[in-house]
Write an enzyme that holds these catalytic residues in place. Structure first.
Site, PDB file in Angstrom:
ATOM      1  N   GLY A 145       0.808  -1.221   0.000  1.00  0.00           N
ATOM      2  CA  GLY A 145       0.000   0.000   0.000  1.00  0.00           C
ATOM      3  C   GLY A 145       0.839   1.268   0.000  1.00  0.00           C
ATOM      4  N   CYS A 186      -7.672  -0.313   5.777  1.00  0.00           N
ATOM      5  CA  CYS A 186      -6.534  -0.644   6.637  1.00  0.00           C
ATOM      6  C   CYS A 186      -6.834  -0.224   8.072  1.00  0.00           C
ATOM      7  CB  CYS A 186      -5.245   0.017   6.175  1.00  0.00           C
ATOM      8  SG  CYS A 186      -3.865  -0.421   7.257  1.00  0.00           S
ATOM      9  N   GLY A 230      -2.112 -14.103   1.020  1.00  0.00           N
ATOM     10  CA  GLY A 230      -1.598 -13.068   1.913  1.00  0.00           C
ATOM     11  C   GLY A 230      -0.476 -13.528   2.801  1.00  0.00           C
ATOM     12  N   THR A 231      -0.815 -13.738   4.065  1.00  0.00           N
ATOM     13  CA  THR A 231       0.184 -14.026   5.092  1.00  0.00           C
ATOM     14  C   THR A 231       1.106 -15.192   4.733  1.00  0.00           C
ATOM     15  OG1 THR A 231      -1.360 -13.140   6.691  1.00  0.00           O
ATOM     16  CG2 THR A 231       0.410 -14.479   7.567  1.00  0.00           C
TER      17      THR A 231
END
Lengths: 303, 253
Positions: free
Chosen positions: A46, A130, A265-266
């Site tokens: 981001g 976020c 993601g993670t």
């Protein structure tokens, strides 16, 4: 041969696997591990208008099968990201998605416009969710009206297809999803991290300076899957499923409940080659289940 | 840097909560230099999720050695692994101590901070004169004490807080005298933050000082931005990819 391609209407991806923002750096770091061309797309970390230092330590706390993060979107700022994108685009033909952040509606718009004229950027993902920017984890995606206002304001001023990233920290995610769709979003990605709390029992204080933090990892998969299922039944624009994906089977589950594609993601933090392994597993699983194309599976959950 | 599978050759207990792992992993071993670290998965499943960082104590292809202490659930699970088990690892990671020839180097180790300095002693002793200051809480905590003499170190100074081995006190006690006596030109240090912080007051600015920092890490390869350390200019650096080796004067404690 199985057909893995995904038609989002405004772009066709060669497969549904897209590493998520904040878990894939600026792409080039992963070229040491594998050829990025094999991905369906990739989302950059981001970016705000100006450089940000991010939150003080600690920024991470491990949880059962997951982790809480309070990174605070550290990054170089929009202008400094442009040469990184030029470099990445020379390295790979995989569609590049920029994750657009802002502390104000005006900043979101400025950042989005900054990348709108870059042909290398195929999609802008508007990160209105976020939890590590404002105090208490507040974000625009917690309000239908704010979501509508912000998305329409950005959409009117840009040409690049817009993906809006939603927050799970709401009572009814379908109403925010509808607001984003009505405001002109071309697709939705969900979910961002779940608000969580870690405490230091001995000191009787929160672990993180921002008190709350974002939970991700395999622990959240059933929660995220439920939300993707709800939203996919509500909107007619493509939905990108995010949350705890670790295997090819996980991807197919998201497609089954209605997702067009997914973001890993993670798992990318733990296993840099995870996205390719997941892609391989997904193909094998499709063979085993006799699924020739993802369209045959998408949204076919019967209840 | 790569993802690799390592075969555990041995996981030897060398103290109450201390172990040394010998891992067969040629790809990582061949690229390893003093200061580098590896990330190792506690399990083959997802709980706990994250890999753990460990300084490389030695590398002699196709093997690497990792010295670690059991401090939590992840290291406890790693401590339960047996010969023949497969380990999922990423490495070698981070930067390394600077290369030196014909220098006089003092290694300063606190507790488990000895790990990368053990490797440094082995690699630097041939072309440099190497001295070592090694401290811990008690004599039993100087886990690598017995292994050090074979590394070609010119002189080893040991310190314990309780005086049970070597001199009573911490590693800073005689630093100015040791630096002056041996004409030390470089120091390489690794240990608890408090020790690294205290070093600045005991090194007079005539030596080049490099420290290897420890941090809780998410990924280990620069992506998650969790393992930050603040520099004197106020910016954050990542211990995993900007470090773990920094100049002592660069860090704001």
């Amino acid at each position: 041969m199985v057909n893995l391609s995904v038609d989002l209407g405004f772009i066709t991806l060669k497969n549904p696997i897209i590493p998520a923002s904040g878990t894939f750096g600026y792409g080039e770091e992963f070229s040491e591990f594998f050829n990025l061309d094999q991905l369906g797309g990739l989302v950059l970390k981001g970016i705000f208008l100006n450089a940000r230092n991010g939150n003080p330590s600690p920024r991470l706390s491990e949880t059962p099968a997951g982790l809480l993060n309070s990174i605070g979107l550290a990054g170089p700022g929009a202008e400094a990201l442009k040469p990184v994108i030029h470099r990445l685009a020379r390295m790979t033909s995989t569609p590049i998605i920029v994750n657009v952040c802002g502390e104000t509606d005006e900043e979101y718009l400025q950042v989005a416009r900054c990348f709108d004229d870059m042909p290398e950027v195929k999609i802008l993902e508007l990160n209105i969710s976020c939890p590590n920017v404002a105090a208490g984890g507040r974000c625009p995606a917690q309000s239908d009206s704010h979501t509508y206002r912000l998305v329409s304001q950005v959409k009117q001023r840009i040409r690049t297809p817009l993906m809006v990233k939603l927050s799970p920290n709401v009572a009814d995610i379908t109403s925010v999803a509808k607001a984003a769709e009505e405001a002109g979003a071309d697709s939705l990605s969900l979910v961002n991290t779940f608000l969580g709390l870690a405490v230091d029992l001995r000191r009787r204080r929160p672990v993180f300076h921002n008190v709350v933090a974002g939970l991700s990892g395999p622990a959240i998969k059933p929660l995220a899957l439920r939300m993707v299922w709800e939203v996919a039944q509500t909107v007619s624009i493509p939905v990108i499923g995010i949350g705890g994906i670790c295997s090819g089977k996980d991807v197919l589950e998201y497609i089954l409940v209605g997702a067009s594609a997914v973001q890993t993601g993670t798992i990318n933090l733990v296993e840099p080659g995870a996205s390719l392994r997941i892609l391989r597993e997904m193909k094998d699983e499709m063979h085993r289940l006799g699924i020739g194309a993802l369209d045959q599976l998408r949204g076919t959950l019967s209840s | 840097m790569q993802e690799a599978a390592g075969r555990l050759v041995s996981n030897t207990k060398i103290g109450k909560d201390a172990r040394v792992m010998k891992i067969l992993c040629d790809a990582v071993a061949r690229e390893s230099e003093p200061g580098h670290f590896v990330m190792i998965a506690p399990t083959g499943a997802y709980d706990p999720l994250l890999k753990r960082p460990f300084g490389i104590m030695d590398a002699d292809p196709p093997y690497i050695w990792v010295y670690y202490q059991i401090v939590g659930r992840g290291t406890r699970l790693i401590g339960e692994k047996r010969r023949g088990d497969t380990l999922s690892l990423i490495g070698p990671l981070g930067n390394r101590f600077p290369e030196r020839e014909r220098s006089t180097i003092l290694l300063i180790a606190g507790g488990r901070g000895i790990a990368p300095l053990h490797f440094a002693a082995k690699r630097y002793a041939e072309k440099n004169k190497v001295y070592l200051v090694y401290g811990a809480a008690t004599g039993d905590d100087l886990h690598l004490g017995e292994r050090l003499p074979r590394l070609g170190i010119a002189k080893i100074y040991e310190y314990t807080e309780d005086g049970s081995r070597g001199s009573r006190g911490n590693v800073c006690l005689d630093l100015p005298r040791i630096v002056a006596t041996h004409g030390i030109r470089d120091t390489f240090s690794c240990g608890p933050d408090a020790m690294l912080q205290a070093l600045a007051g005991h090194l007079d600015g005539k030596t080049e000082n490099f420290i290897s920092c420890e941090a809780i890490m998410g990924c280990g390869f620069g992506i998650c931005h969790s393992c930050i350390i603040k520099t004197v200019t106020g910016e954050y650096k990542k211990v995993c990819t900007d470090g773990p080796v920094f100049r002592l004067e660069e860090i704001a404690w």
